[in-house]
Design an enzyme around this catalytic site. Structure first.
Site, short mmCIF file in Angstrom:
data_model
loop_
_atom_site.label_atom_id
_atom_site.label_comp_id
_atom_site.label_asym_id
_atom_site.label_seq_id
_atom_site.Cartn_x
_atom_site.Cartn_y
_atom_site.Cartn_z
N SER A 290 -8.97 -20.67 9.93
CA SER A 290 -8.10 -20.21 10.88
C SER A 290 -7.03 -21.05 10.96
CB SER A 290 -8.74 -20.13 12.34
OG SER A 290 -7.81 -20.54 13.37
N ARG A 329 5.48 26.80 -4.10
CA ARG A 329 5.52 25.29 -4.27
C ARG A 329 6.03 25.11 -2.84
NH1 ARG A 329 5.42 24.25 -8.54
NH2 ARG A 329 7.57 24.52 -9.32
#
Lengths: 480, 480, 480, 480
Positions: A290, A329
């Site tokens: 940490s 498409r």
């Protein structure tokens, strides 16, 4: 994200996630798709043989100007249009007229979809390999810890005894299921080749022109087969420009695999909680720290794998939304797939690789498991005790009696066995029965070496594991 | 994705999306957060004044080794731990002991969350500017086309007449609403400062030690205020390590803005369909093309903006899922936010910028609008005709009569006016009434210059637009 | 789901979730919308005054045939078309010709959107009331437990000390933020009124006809204002048929509130784990049980509230997807909102109500909190010790020294204080310094009554709580 | 939602969606699961034979008090606990002691998961049947319209010619793929039986007690097999209480099927736009109407099916999120599945049934298709023309030449053929070549009867269709 170094994606660091899904991987796959098509056309007699040598020259995509192609993709809305231009220009430097024989009969989507399938096949192959390694590790845990007592927890509360081996076997079974699903989807990833609107009109016209003696349909079927085989992909029934079940299928398998390893990692984060402490990640110096607390030993890998699995469901949802693709498409649904699938693939590879790392560095504290099992002073045996008493009392009365005894044990902090003893002594039907035999059986319920059907479950999972080993080769392809 | 050049993200090309959200932008914001804290501590008297000069030296994040920091982030699970190390090492080269005064009292999450808010504030500022430009463009369209007749379409079918100006005013209103929401969220983006578990225990202890004559709580309140002001962020009520409503709040506003411009773009894709042709993107040479069809003029920008808006809902869902954050820093929920928020921000900037481009290049074909309005031979006036007839016939009978006439007109291809004429002649109550006046009024229903309440709506939207212009300055900050 | 009794939704049982969002609530709101419009038209002089009496007769929606209306909704794709028919038929039984004055100028979407806003306003009102009660409960916890020591946990590991009051204040702050957001969104929920394509063409025509002396735009503005006021809703700038930011705005606030209470519930599930045991749900007889284990005391409410919060992000995503609405009424996007918003509302009410219940029955075991804090033999004080030592050693050396001591303490199981003592004795610079004073300060770091800035944070949250009480009245409306 | 009549879900009206997934269906499935277990235990010799007659009496779940069971589910957090109580009480009325032999060895999750699989199996069976009917309809369209010319559209723009049969074949292929996936998942839906924590400890203990001469593991394996066979479900490798890949697997297949039919419906909404008019829903009187416009003929079914498909991706995401399930029964992840899966199932059945209806009432306007194909005056043949010219000019020059001609044609509104003619005449290499032959071939590109490889694609899809018919029986089970 240009110039990204993975600052916000620590889990991917050191894995193949980036290498397999970065822009250069996609560009290479796009080149592979273009050249695979040209080579198939050569074999079918629709493109002159000398193009083979040109294709060899063009094979390395790192010779192309990726940044320029990316930038030029804005104008037409996809990267294939500039790729064809750049690739053609390079081809011309090797032989004049060569560019005529690239991208023949194909539309942009043919190339990008096929390239995506190539990338996906490589991603899935890597994942199958990693899932295999993970399964090996979990299988060892399942086997070694089949007699390691541990408390089973439901809704966060101690429930009944189990063994750690059984828990590991459940992880293993999920991983194997995910692997099966992924292998099946991987084996069916198809090429895409349809031309502008799927009918292969151009190829058809070229086939008539150049091979007038063969039926064009037959020539094209030959091309489709050759193209697919060259790239190691399957041949679809019909172009899938707007039928995107292939994409959602493989994406589901990727998300399932991420979820399966995420569930394993989530269990590790829970079981390595300070108060539980049954599992822990073996940390190297500098890991799990940490920036504020020097004593911290965080289960970093488990946390990052869990975080990965939290991201995949939404990416999958975007892909399922793109099933709603209109016309030949669509106006957006296709384009929305690109980033979602790529990110999903990167996250999935990173997650599975992280899980392999986690399994390899998992410390099991069986002493702590035993100590935790004892925390509730016997309450976790309530189900078994009830079963035994039910033989004499009937189920309802037994459930009620053990329930009352449990509540008293919980409230007074006394062992269930002690409290129960008083209850049994006070219960007249029990007194009238053959006390000693019953009581002996009740006490036997508190036996920590009785794991119920746990061993059988472990054995089934291990058999599944061994079975699968034989059917997936190292390249990730199902054998036999 | 390392080495990404945006190959699969054409919309972001040429926008500030990348620049604002790339790794180097985050690293700079992390440095800004660290130094902002140190400078606030200097001002509060908790760090020696000479650190000011060191901070100046450290201010440029491009002097740090981004790749190394990214790679080292794996061990602790976030990039702040290595950043503190690298920044400290550089600080020591300027003055020995300087590293002691960096990251004082902070935890990794304080720095990463604050940095994320800085990046987000810049992103939102860019978006507000772009939304402002877009609103200007749409306001011009709304005003100029208030008398341009166009057919309104519901469920894809011609419904009733409207004006193109009214349609543009509706887009404008959505954009202004999105801008308002974004401005409000942006104004409340807070710093994060809580230390390991939110209680600022370390800062409190340092404050007692170094400023023994002031109540530590007062010193810390001073620090919080100074830190927030230095960074241009708000001061939260209490640390929000596991209260992530700030994140979902701004993310909702980003997604709403993307959706608002996406809806505009979607309308453009529909209205530029070949059969409709009312709108089109003005294309430069080379734009909107296809790799297969030389005639193609695709609405590329509209399609890409629509595609962007299809991706944001799922990213938002991931962030809302992370509201379920346990303890004082969660095991995965926080980590899962990083990529989702960053991607959302990049997509949102690209989408809004694309929409500005789209509005600037929108060709309006009012002739085609008029022609389309006429396609159904008057059916689109059925609602108005019914209203007029209802005065004489009652609503139900009028609706039925016009319904039957419409069906006949539809089936025979004859103009509604012609068919209706026959129906009216045959209808006895109508015959008995003052025919001529009624008929004149019925015919007036077919008046293309009557836009109902459309002008009033346009004016309201334009007033909102002008009002907002005064309240947001160019930096994106609301100005009283 | 017809005939549903909530079998699969136990959390909603006994709450107002169902009552507020069931079909009959929607039907009533649709009737309210229709009649509100008619009454506004009466007031504006566009509908005869005698319709007021008819509206009174029609006001109770339970007199309509809900099942028939639902079934007939299939033909036109929404329930308003049959509602208008059924309502009109009833109106005719009270006075002939009355049906002509219903649904005047409105389209189906006007009614359904307005009705949805009415339902939503009632839902949000209920939620504000519940959130207020919840905030009251959490405020008491925060205040009473400001000096109850508890360990703060990050990534599941013990980190540093905090107080339970501070943890409760963080929950409170999230709840208050959620309440603020919800109140703001609720206050701006608008009517919908645009007619077929938003231009109010029919109303405009009727206004010209019936009030020839007033400008129709003025008459219509009057109608809009009257309609909005009658229903207690806001007046929009322009119809929002395809601008759905209103829906995503309120839905975001509902999801945020669910997430805020879900985070509280998640913390309860974690903190009531058997090994942790700091919190528990006070269970009534028969609650929290299991069908298999008589001893089980499950935190059922916490689990169900957490489960509710897991469902909302995806529902929200569906609503954000519906921002992509084309034309003047879209082909699916609008229809897809209905179920998602309704379910979100039901889940949100159930979750918030469940959280109120949970807070009211929360047992806090401060003894267990203290015992857990001690589990790591002082490691949780490492951040504070480092801060103190840093004054003498510099931050880096202090961090390293405490890190090494912590590791040794962890591995040997000895208290950090003991291990540290030996380290300090061995460290020469420390030996040379004024040992006793330093050591005294180091030992003071282990003080359980020092909560850092925790009290200040609690006080801020409590002030926010008191402030809000004044600004939201009981009906849920913010009061200046 | 109690008392719901489907007011907000018109698509489900008249389908089996409700009937299959309503509360009473779940309650029946829960009863089926309980009794299936008891009967398996009878067959295995662990429960006395007379319980068979009791089970018969208990089989009809409609005799139970659904409302009471639902309400009582709140206390324990799931409906199984009260079900066991109610079922036991009824059993006792038939024979004293009978309740002892219900729910033996099972935990709540065993029953609810197994019941969910039963419901799901029925749902999937219905869907397979409907998908089969839909495929039949689409196959007819594909075959009948193989020579119906139609324009292919990409990004909303006319692209190249195709046939309507080919478009229908693409829909068909998606439906068949969805059906395959669903059939495979359906066939592997498993029972759940693990007892409290998966180890079947109670059954194991009972087996030892009652059948002391058989190894308990063997007895239990027998029970598992009998239980699975009785219910027509598969036998899992190991209990899957927290391995939820089964749920995400079937849910993916349901969402894929909904997406496949949604894409078909979306195409119908587009192709039935007023300006396009190639397809339309054949409407019965009263269908497709509007509450405001008497002329409206909305494609209601197509719109509602599309709307259904917009809702499933998010529901799926919730289920994938629940893969993150910790311990032996998670604190929320499992509970969050219930509503999401049930809603997904209801939506999926309604969508597929709606699609069948849509296909059955689809009017195809081939005249309009032909007219639309002609709208661009030949531009849609640009790809084919380029291919032919490329033989003489090379691809790049041909693409450029046709591109310039197309632009001129587009801008002047003249037919491409006419413009091209002038270009060809002006182009020197072409002049030098054998003009007439080339020109003849160029003109042949404008041939509407050349569908490229379209027929072959249609035939492949039809073959797939015929193949599947043989492998799925009417009950939905794959045969052979």
């Amino acid at each position: 994200m240009p110039d990204d170094q993975g600052l916000l994606d620590p889990l991917a660091n050191g894995t193949r996630a980036t290498e397999l899904t970065r822009d250069s991987a996609f560009l290479q796959a796009m080149v592979d798709a273009e050249l695979g098509l040209t080579l198939a056309l050569i074999d079918a007699g629709l493109v002159p043989g000398w193009m083979g040598a040109v294709c060899e020259q063009l094979a390395d995509a790192s010779r192309l100007d990726l940044a320029a192609i990316a930038a030029e993709g804005r104008a037409g809305g996809n990267p294939v249009i500039p790729l064809v231009k750049h690739l053609g220009a390079r081809a011309e430097t090797f032989r004049s007229g060569a560019s005529d024989h690239l991208h023949v009969g194909a539309t942009s989507q043919d190339i990008l979809d096929t390239a995506t399938m190539l990338v996906t096949r490589r991603v899935a192959g890597e994942m199958l390999a990693q899932l295999g390694t993970l399964a090996d590790g979990l299988a060892v845990l399942a086997d070694q810890h089949r007699a390691t007592p541990m408390v089973g927890r439901t809704l966060g509360q101690h429930a009944s005894p189990t063994s750690f081996g059984f828990v590991a076997a459940s992880w293993l079974d999920a991983v194997l299921q995910a692997k099966d699903r992924l292998a099946a989807e991987r084996a069916s990833l198809p090429i895409q080749l349809g031309g502008a609107v799927g009918t292969l009109a151009v190829l058809s016209s070229i086939a008539s022109e150049r091979l007038p003696d063969s039926p064009p349909a037959q020539t094209i079927d030959l091309v489709l087969g050759l193209f697919a085989r060259r790239l190691g992909l399957a041949e679809p029934v019909i172009p899938w420009h707007t039928n995107r079940l292939v994409v959602t299928g493989i994406a589901s398998a990727l998300a399932a695999a991420t979820g399966a390893v995420g569930a394993f990692a989530l269990d590790v984060t829970v079981l390595s909680r300070t108060e539980i402490g049954e599992l822990s990640e073996r940390l190297s110096p500098g890991e799990g720290g940490s920036s504020a607390m020097p004593h911290k030993r965080n289960p970093v890998t488990a946390v990052l794998v869990t975080a990965a699995a939290r991201q995949t469901p939404a990416l999958l949802a975007t892909l399922y939304s793109s099933l709603l693709a209109e016309g030949q498409r669509p106006s957006g649904a296709w384009h929305a797939e690109w980033a979602a699938l790529r990110t999903l693939e990167s996250v999935a590879v990173a997650a599975v690789t992280g899980a392999v790392d986690l399994a390899a560095r998992l410390d099991v504290d069986s002493g702590r498991m035993l100590a935790n099992l004892d925390l509730t002073e016997g309450l976790v045996f309530s189900e078994r005790v009830t079963t035994i008493l039910a033989e004499a009392l009937g189920k309802a009365r037994a459930f009620d009696l053990v329930g009352r005894a449990s509540r008293e044990a919980y409230e007074t902090g006394r062992p269930l066995r002690v409290v129960l003893s008083a209850y049994l002594a006070a219960d007249s039907p029990l007194r009238q029965s053959d006390d000693d035999a019953l009581r002996a059986r009740v006490w036997s319920a508190f036996d920590l070496t009785d794991f119920g059907h746990s061993d059988a479950g472990i054995d089934r999972a291990l058999r599944r594991h061994r079975g699968l080993e034989a059917t997936i080769n190292e390249e990730g392809t199902p054998v036999a």
